[in-house]
Scaffold this active site. Structure first.
Site, PDB file in Angstrom:
ATOM      1  N   CYS A  90      -1.071   3.713  -6.575  1.00 35.98           N
ATOM      2  CA  CYS A  90      -1.988   3.090  -5.555  1.00 35.98           C
ATOM      3  C   CYS A  90      -2.039   1.680  -5.939  1.00 35.98           C
ATOM      4  O   CYS A  90      -2.591   1.542  -7.121  1.00 35.98           O
ATOM      5  CB  CYS A  90      -3.140   3.926  -5.571  1.00 35.98           C
ATOM      6  N   CYS A 150       0.869  -1.161   0.016  1.00 34.11           N
ATOM      7  CA  CYS A 150       0.037   0.103   0.013  1.00 34.11           C
ATOM      8  C   CYS A 150       0.782   1.060  -0.036  1.00 34.11           C
ATOM      9  O   CYS A 150       1.623   1.337   0.946  1.00 34.11           O
ATOM     10  CB  CYS A 150      -0.887  -0.017   1.234  1.00 34.11           C
TER      11      CYS A 150
HETATM   12  N1  DGL Z   1      -4.053   0.727  -1.986  1.00 35.73           N
HETATM   13  C1  DGL Z   1      -3.642   1.675  -0.977  1.00 35.73           C
HETATM   14  C2  DGL Z   1      -2.308   2.426  -1.851  1.00 35.73           C
HETATM   15  O1  DGL Z   1      -1.675   1.734  -2.359  1.00 35.73           O
HETATM   16  C3  DGL Z   1      -4.355   2.701  -0.550  1.00 35.73           C
HETATM   17  C4  DGL Z   1      -5.803   2.736  -0.763  1.00 35.73           C
HETATM   18  C5  DGL Z   1      -6.637   3.435   0.291  1.00 35.73           C
HETATM   19  O2  DGL Z   1      -6.885   2.933   1.304  1.00 35.73           O
HETATM   20  O3  DGL Z   1      -6.924   4.646  -0.078  1.00 35.73           O
HETATM   21  O4  DGL Z   1      -2.515   3.631  -1.547  1.00 35.73           O
END
Ligand code: DGL
Length: 267
Positions: A186, A72
């Site tokens: 993301c 993440c």
């Molecule tokens: N998948 C996450 C990232 O790579 C974050 C998503 C979220 O919860 O806003 O930033």
């Protein structure tokens, strides 16, 4: 054999998990989706730090993970330095938007970065930009709502937001002043790359960091002497456990829908 822990606010880290399993087929993985507390990206650092710490405690306590992949970008930018300080003996790999490869690949010198608001506002992103943008024009595009739409399997919402944010990320092309490279900053966004690509010419380059992160995980495991070998794994491939702070059926459905993954799952 201890598993490698992988976590994200929700299903997005599955895009990284796919690369990890391809790179490290003999490892056991436990994937934790913090779905009950998602999305992270529009909530501020204190929240993301608290959740990241809670998830890592869980992965250590319940699964004795031998390494951790923070799949993440938002949690990496907000919390990875604290997680490393909390657990100095645990190999930890994080993710950050692939600005360096994007700027290197771009011929027009115009790059757009799709990411959460939290990632784009972070000090870590500012440092990344200062280190790698050089003379390139790097345009941030915070994609509010897109993670939520992906988590909710909201096809109409995904389609509308993809159109909107790709319009903000363009104009695309190979000519002067045109964007030829888009960073998927993301881990949720690679899951909807086809939807994003509908709004761009086929020549547009998308950069995500799943594969380099998997390679870095291999390096870290090897240097810590924690790499599984074929003889330790049960069967031809390592196992996968899917867990969620929310509804694990949603995570399983996402794994099946986007990655064709199947796994033993526990709530
Ligand atoms: N998948 C996450 C990232 O790579 C974050 C998503 C979220 O919860 O806003 O930033």
């Amino acid at each position: 054999m201890s598993p490698v822990g992988v976590f994200d606010s929700g299903v997005g880290g599955l895009s990284v998990l796919a690369a990890l399993r391809a790179e490290l087929p003999h490892e056991h993985f436990v994937y934790f989706a913090d779905t009950a507390y998602a999305p992270y990206g529009e909530r501020g650092d204190a929240y993301v730090i608290e959740r990241s710490r809670a998830v890592v405690e869980h992965l250590l306590r319940e699964h004795g993970v031998k390494a951790l992949v923070v799949a993440c970008n938002t949690a990496t930018t907000a919390a990875i330095h604290l997680l490393r300080a909390d657990h100095p003996d645990l190999p930890i790999v994080g993710l950050e938007p692939g600005l360096k490869p994007a700027v290197a690949a771009s011929r027009t010198g115009h790059v757009s970065v799709l990411a959460t608001r939290g990632t784009l506002a972070s000090a870590k992103y500012a440092t990344l930009r200062a280190s790698f943008a050089g003379s390139a024009d790097v345009r941030p595009v915070p994609c509010d709502g897109l993670v939520k739409a992906i988590e909710g399997f909201d096809s109409a919402g995904i389609a509308a937001l993809a159109e909107r944010y790709m319009a903000e990320a363009g104009p695309f092309g190979d000519g002067p002043g045109e964007v030829d490279t888009v960073v998927l900053g993301c881990t949720h966004y690679p899951l909807v790359k086809d939807e994003l690509a509908k709004h761009a010419p086929a020549t547009l380059r998308f950069i995500d960091t799943g594969v380099p992160v998997a390679q870095q995980t291999r390096r870290l495991l090897a240097s810590a002497g924690r790499l599984a070998d074929a003889t330790e794994a049960t069967g031809a491939v390592g196992s996968l456990l899917l867990q969620s702070s929310g509804d694990v059926a949603v995570l399983e459905a996402a794994a099946a829908r986007w990655l064709g993954l199947s796994a033993a799952a526990t709530a």
